[in-house]
Write a protein that holds these residues in place. Sequence first.
Motif, mmCIF file in Angstrom:
data_model
loop_
_atom_site.group_PDB
_atom_site.id
_atom_site.type_symbol
_atom_site.label_atom_id
_atom_site.label_comp_id
_atom_site.label_asym_id
_atom_site.label_seq_id
_atom_site.Cartn_x
_atom_site.Cartn_y
_atom_site.Cartn_z
ATOM 1 N N ALA A 172 0.732 -0.967 0.067
ATOM 2 C CA ALA A 172 -0.045 -0.128 0.071
ATOM 3 C C ALA A 172 0.793 1.413 0.126
ATOM 4 C CB ALA A 172 -0.939 -0.271 1.333
ATOM 5 N N TRP A 173 0.540 2.271 -0.764
ATOM 6 C CA TRP A 173 1.235 3.620 -0.836
ATOM 7 C C TRP A 173 0.108 4.592 -0.342
ATOM 8 C CZ3 TRP A 173 1.860 -0.174 -4.559
ATOM 9 C CH2 TRP A 173 3.215 -0.622 -4.850
ATOM 10 N N ASP A 174 0.698 5.669 0.267
ATOM 11 C CA ASP A 174 -0.222 6.601 0.909
ATOM 12 C C ASP A 174 0.523 8.080 0.389
ATOM 13 O OD1 ASP A 174 -1.505 4.630 2.732
ATOM 14 O OD2 ASP A 174 -2.961 6.123 2.413
ATOM 15 N N ASN A 175 -0.159 8.766 -0.375
ATOM 16 C CA ASN A 175 0.889 10.242 -0.522
ATOM 17 C C ASN A 175 -0.159 11.234 0.187
ATOM 18 O OD1 ASN A 175 2.284 12.312 -1.827
ATOM 19 N ND2 ASN A 175 0.321 12.763 -2.538
ATOM 20 N N ILE A 176 0.333 11.755 1.269
ATOM 21 C CA ILE A 176 -0.460 12.880 2.106
ATOM 22 C C ILE A 176 0.112 14.214 1.729
ATOM 23 C CG2 ILE A 176 -1.396 13.416 4.270
ATOM 24 C CD1 ILE A 176 -0.050 10.170 4.848
ATOM 25 N N ASP A 177 -0.698 14.865 1.181
ATOM 26 C CA ASP A 177 -0.373 16.473 1.104
ATOM 27 C C ASP A 177 -1.150 17.354 2.283
ATOM 28 O OD1 ASP A 177 1.104 16.996 -1.567
ATOM 29 O OD2 ASP A 177 -0.681 15.648 -2.132
ATOM 30 N N ILE A 178 0.200 17.793 3.388
ATOM 31 C CA ILE A 178 -0.277 18.424 4.462
ATOM 32 C C ILE A 178 0.219 20.003 4.450
ATOM 33 C CG2 ILE A 178 -0.223 16.333 5.813
ATOM 34 C CD1 ILE A 178 2.304 17.594 7.215
ATOM 35 N N PHE A 179 -0.409 20.692 5.008
ATOM 36 C CA PHE A 179 0.113 22.024 5.111
ATOM 37 C C PHE A 179 0.226 22.743 6.634
ATOM 38 C CE2 PHE A 179 -4.129 24.237 5.511
ATOM 39 C CZ PHE A 179 -4.905 23.330 4.826
ATOM 40 N N GLY A 180 1.241 23.519 6.880
ATOM 41 C CA GLY A 180 1.315 24.027 8.305
ATOM 42 C C GLY A 180 1.374 25.438 8.191
ATOM 43 N N TRP A 181 2.289 25.796 9.119
ATOM 44 C CA TRP A 181 2.240 27.365 9.647
ATOM 45 C C TRP A 181 2.226 28.327 8.284
ATOM 46 C CZ3 TRP A 181 1.423 30.023 13.636
ATOM 47 C CH2 TRP A 181 1.993 31.259 14.177
ATOM 48 N N MET A 182 1.241 29.189 8.218
ATOM 49 C CA MET A 182 0.827 30.198 7.124
ATOM 50 C C MET A 182 0.717 29.313 5.626
ATOM 51 S SD MET A 182 4.090 32.699 8.418
ATOM 52 C CE MET A 182 4.171 34.030 7.073
ATOM 53 N N GLY A 183 0.558 28.320 5.928
ATOM 54 C CA GLY A 183 -0.039 27.515 4.525
ATOM 55 C C GLY A 183 0.797 26.942 3.956
ATOM 56 N N TYR A 184 2.287 26.890 4.404
ATOM 57 C CA TYR A 184 3.123 26.291 3.720
ATOM 58 C C TYR A 184 3.066 24.624 3.498
ATOM 59 C CZ TYR A 184 6.000 30.268 3.207
ATOM 60 O OH TYR A 184 6.454 31.582 2.917
ATOM 61 N N PRO A 185 3.369 24.108 2.076
ATOM 62 C CA PRO A 185 2.903 22.755 1.810
ATOM 63 C C PRO A 185 3.968 21.739 2.289
ATOM 64 C CG PRO A 185 3.468 23.720 -0.167
ATOM 65 C CD PRO A 185 3.523 24.891 1.031
ATOM 66 N N MET A 186 3.644 20.546 2.611
ATOM 67 C CA MET A 186 4.660 19.486 2.929
ATOM 68 C C MET A 186 4.047 18.148 2.337
ATOM 69 S SD MET A 186 5.491 20.450 6.825
ATOM 70 C CE MET A 186 4.328 21.452 7.201
ATOM 71 N N GLN A 187 4.709 17.148 2.328
ATOM 72 C CA GLN A 187 4.299 15.717 1.899
ATOM 73 C C GLN A 187 4.853 14.786 3.003
ATOM 74 O OE1 GLN A 187 5.197 14.771 -2.068
ATOM 75 N NE2 GLN A 187 4.341 16.661 -2.844
ATOM 76 N N ILE A 188 4.115 13.732 3.216
ATOM 77 C CA ILE A 188 4.324 12.493 3.812
ATOM 78 C C ILE A 188 4.018 11.223 2.862
ATOM 79 C CG2 ILE A 188 3.716 10.992 5.728
ATOM 80 C CD1 ILE A 188 2.941 13.640 7.184
ATOM 81 N N LYS A 189 4.916 10.370 2.869
ATOM 82 C CA LYS A 189 4.729 9.128 1.909
ATOM 83 C C LYS A 189 4.670 7.977 2.951
ATOM 84 C CE LYS A 189 5.854 11.680 -1.704
ATOM 85 N NZ LYS A 189 4.657 12.027 -2.803
ATOM 86 N N VAL A 190 3.864 7.117 2.813
ATOM 87 C CA VAL A 190 3.614 5.795 3.581
ATOM 88 C C VAL A 190 3.443 4.645 2.645
ATOM 89 C CG1 VAL A 190 2.438 4.619 5.368
ATOM 90 C CG2 VAL A 190 2.428 7.029 5.268
ATOM 91 N N ASN A 191 4.644 3.613 2.735
ATOM 92 C CA ASN A 191 4.629 2.436 1.990
ATOM 93 C C ASN A 191 4.618 1.316 2.862
ATOM 94 O OD1 ASN A 191 7.384 1.089 -0.303
ATOM 95 N ND2 ASN A 191 5.027 0.675 -0.115
ATOM 96 N N PHE A 192 3.419 0.692 2.916
ATOM 97 C CA PHE A 192 3.278 -0.308 3.950
ATOM 98 C C PHE A 192 3.260 -1.736 3.044
ATOM 99 C CE2 PHE A 192 0.299 -1.688 7.487
ATOM 100 C CZ PHE A 192 1.180 -2.704 8.046
ATOM 101 N N LEU A 193 4.287 -2.610 3.459
ATOM 102 C CA LEU A 193 4.450 -3.843 2.603
ATOM 103 C C LEU A 193 3.779 -4.727 3.740
ATOM 104 C CD1 LEU A 193 6.995 -2.161 1.420
ATOM 105 C CD2 LEU A 193 7.311 -4.200 0.275
ATOM 106 N N CYS A 194 2.697 -5.122 3.749
ATOM 107 C CA CYS A 194 2.124 -6.031 4.732
ATOM 108 C C CYS A 194 1.672 -7.462 4.448
ATOM 109 C CB CYS A 194 0.889 -5.039 5.360
ATOM 110 S SG CYS A 194 -0.455 -4.952 4.160
ATOM 111 N N ARG A 195 1.150 -8.005 5.405
ATOM 112 C CA ARG A 195 0.554 -9.344 4.807
ATOM 113 C C ARG A 195 -0.946 -9.458 5.567
ATOM 114 N NH1 ARG A 195 4.766 -13.542 4.274
ATOM 115 N NH2 ARG A 195 6.778 -12.741 4.370
ATOM 116 N N ASP A 196 -1.757 -9.143 4.514
ATOM 117 C CA ASP A 196 -3.177 -9.085 4.867
ATOM 118 C C ASP A 196 -3.566 -9.862 5.894
ATOM 119 O OD1 ASP A 196 -4.387 -6.865 3.646
ATOM 120 O OD2 ASP A 196 -5.579 -7.969 2.319
ATOM 121 N N SER A 197 -3.638 -11.432 5.716
ATOM 122 C CA SER A 197 -4.110 -12.011 6.512
ATOM 123 C C SER A 197 -3.519 -12.239 8.022
ATOM 124 C CB SER A 197 -4.367 -13.358 5.886
ATOM 125 O OG SER A 197 -5.015 -13.264 4.893
#
Length: 446
Positions: free
Chosen positions: A341-366
């Motif tokens: 699973a990949w998540d790209n998260i676009d966040i913003f902080g103080w005074m509206g400045y943008p940042m990004q977070i990427k999560v890459n989860f290599l999991c085993r479903d069961s």
Amino acid sequence: MGTEEQGGQKQAGTVAPATGKLGVMVVGLGAVATTMIAGVEAVRRGLAKPIGSLTQMGTIRLGKRTENKSPKIKDFVPLADLNDIVFTGWDIFEDNVYEAAAHAAVLEKETLLQLKPYLETIKPLPAVFDQYYVKRLNGTHIKAGKNKRDLAEQVRADIQAFKKTVDRVVMIWCASTEIFIEPTAVHQSVEAFEKGLEENDIAIAPSQIYAYAALTEGVPFANGAPNLTVDFPAMVELSKRNAAPVCGKDFKTGQTLMKTVLAPAFKARMLGVSGWFSTNILGNRDGEVLDDPQSFKTKEESKLGSLDYIFQPELYPDLYKDLYHKIRINYYPPRGDEKEAWDNIDIFGWMGYPMQIKVNFLCRDSILAAPIALDLVLFMDLAKRSPELRSKGIQEWLSFYLKSPQSAPGLYPEHDLFIQLMKLKNTLRHIMGSDLITHLGLEYYD
Ligand SMILES: NC(=O)c1ccc[n+]([C@@H]2O[C@H](COP(=O)([O-])OP(=O)(O)OC[C@H]3O[C@@H](n4cnc5c(N)ncnc54)[C@H](O)[C@@H]3O)[C@@H](O)[C@H]2O)c1
């Protein structure tokens, strides 16, 4: 009242003990179910540890922090012992649990061979199934009946027969995701639902037939998939009437688990989020079923809910009103159960400045889902033995485990994992007559 850090009323612990055998009826003996069953047997034989299971490994703090009293949850509340669990179930294929586990290919061959003599004793009962509700499957081990009422009666007969061999029974849906169904008039009362069974109403899917049979027999029912199964008025009514607990739906395992951990952190710090793109590849049978647009729609609805509820855009329009949330699930056979699973998260902080977070989860479903299924079974059995919980219908305190928590009408569901955990533990303290913990803690500074 307790101390300042604690709160709430003391209640006498009146939960009935977990004596005798707990019968677990599993609908769908696929990847999740066989991984749970094999894991329980491996733990019983000392071959593995129950990692990921709160009921088996978790502790619960009692009293003040200075008291150093944190027993294991299973030593604090009377849960069924793993040695007292007896499994049975239904599937649309005739494979026994050993064959089904080998087919699912989640666990290693050597592990399965060690457990084979036990696993092959569990053979599925013929299922209630109709391909209209799961387009990508075509089973052969299926009940025939003159109408849906007749099929429900056959499932009730299966339950009654199993009840003769054990002391208590719980049912859990670990079967495939059905097509998206919206509640209709048939779902609004027990009478309308029973009429619908008689008339083969199209809005009554097989999962609802199993759930109806369980609740009618006073058997708690948990739903590991996102189908419309017990989340409508007729089932809640039946659940209360027969003291047969229900809870929300769809195991919260991988990507949504991460979401309900990260989103509360952003909100806690008042960081904005403008976009959240989530995509997955998986190649197991679940992935194949979800490749059908109508089953995917059921899953998508379940996965989409969490962020809206956590972010509360109506309270924080500057931070979350324009959030763009997108979810994709792609069937990709080479990966089998090992989802990525990949998540790209676009966040913003103080005074509206943008940042990004990427999560890459290599999991085993069961591997993630099996301990959740086990915990739900054990806690639903506990709820049934608690005079305070058993007639409440929805067990909201079990939201911790589910992507789509179920709550009372008019009450928004709680998705934040840490609030859910606090609620779960406080419910256990409450039913056992212990003081609740509020984390105020001023008394340490007197
Ligand atoms: N593994 C996870 O992380 C996870 C998380 C959330 C939800 N789920 C849900 O759990 C369910 C099980 O997942 P899985 O990976 O074990 O899938 P799976 O395809 O391996 O197993 C499902 C089994 O259910 C059987 N089945 C289908 N319809 C049935 C019916 N009407 N009656 C009896 N049996 C029936 C199928 O034959 C199959 O053996 C799926 O709905 C999935 O979406 C899984």
